[in-house]
Structure formats: structure tokens, C-alpha cells
Design a protein around this motif. Sequence first.
Motif, short mmCIF file in Angstrom:
data_model
loop_
_atom_site.label_atom_id
_atom_site.label_comp_id
_atom_site.label_asym_id
_atom_site.label_seq_id
_atom_site.Cartn_x
_atom_site.Cartn_y
_atom_site.Cartn_z
N UNK A 2 0.81 -1.20 0.00
CA UNK A 2 0.00 0.00 0.00
C UNK A 2 0.85 1.26 0.00
N UNK A 3 0.20 2.37 -0.19
CA UNK A 3 0.90 3.65 -0.18
C UNK A 3 1.10 4.10 1.25
N UNK A 4 2.23 4.75 1.48
CA UNK A 4 2.48 5.26 2.82
C UNK A 4 1.70 6.56 3.03
N UNK A 5 1.65 7.00 4.25
CA UNK A 5 0.92 8.21 4.58
C UNK A 5 1.52 9.42 3.89
N UNK A 6 2.85 9.46 3.79
CA UNK A 6 3.51 10.59 3.14
C UNK A 6 3.16 10.64 1.65
N UNK A 7 3.11 9.47 1.00
CA UNK A 7 2.78 9.43 -0.43
C UNK A 7 1.33 9.87 -0.66
N UNK A 8 0.44 9.42 0.22
CA UNK A 8 -0.96 9.82 0.11
C UNK A 8 -1.12 11.32 0.30
#
Length: 86
Positions: A2-8
Motif C-alpha cells: 500500500x501507499x504510505x501516509x507521506x505518499x498519500x
Amino acid sequence: MGLSTEELEATAQEVLGRLRSHQQFQSSWDTAAFIVFLTFVGTVIFLLLVVLVHCCCSCCCTSPRPWRESAGKERPKGMDNLALEP
């Protein structure tokens, strides 16, 4: 996976930045492709509307059709080729 929080967060900031700048498309090609897509969708909707109107009118209209003749009378089809006559 999944995408990390920073990427989101970065993606959300990028989308929000585009919305704020009123520039949803990156290039003029994106704009042209979107216009072509809308034209295609509009044409399909228009043709479906024409078919729907045609079906409704042909079902509801009870007027006799002038181009049809009665089933008892058959008129000859085509024309005589007088060049073949002796």
C-alpha cells in the motif's frame, strides 16, 4: 504493497493544488483528448436519443404509410431492358 501516509499526503496536495490553480490538465494534449472524449460521448447520447424517438414515433403513429401498397397488389420490380428485345 500500500501507499504510505507521506505518499498519500503528497498526492492529495498535488490534486488540491491543481484544483486551486484551475489547471486540471497538464498539457494541451490532455485538454484535446478530453474534448474528443466529450464529443464522442455526446454523439453516442444523441444517437441513442434519435433511436428512442424513432422507436416511440413508429410505435405510436397510426397513420398509414404511403410508400407501402396493399399486399394483394404486387407491382413489378425493376425495369425492362429493351436492348435485349429482337
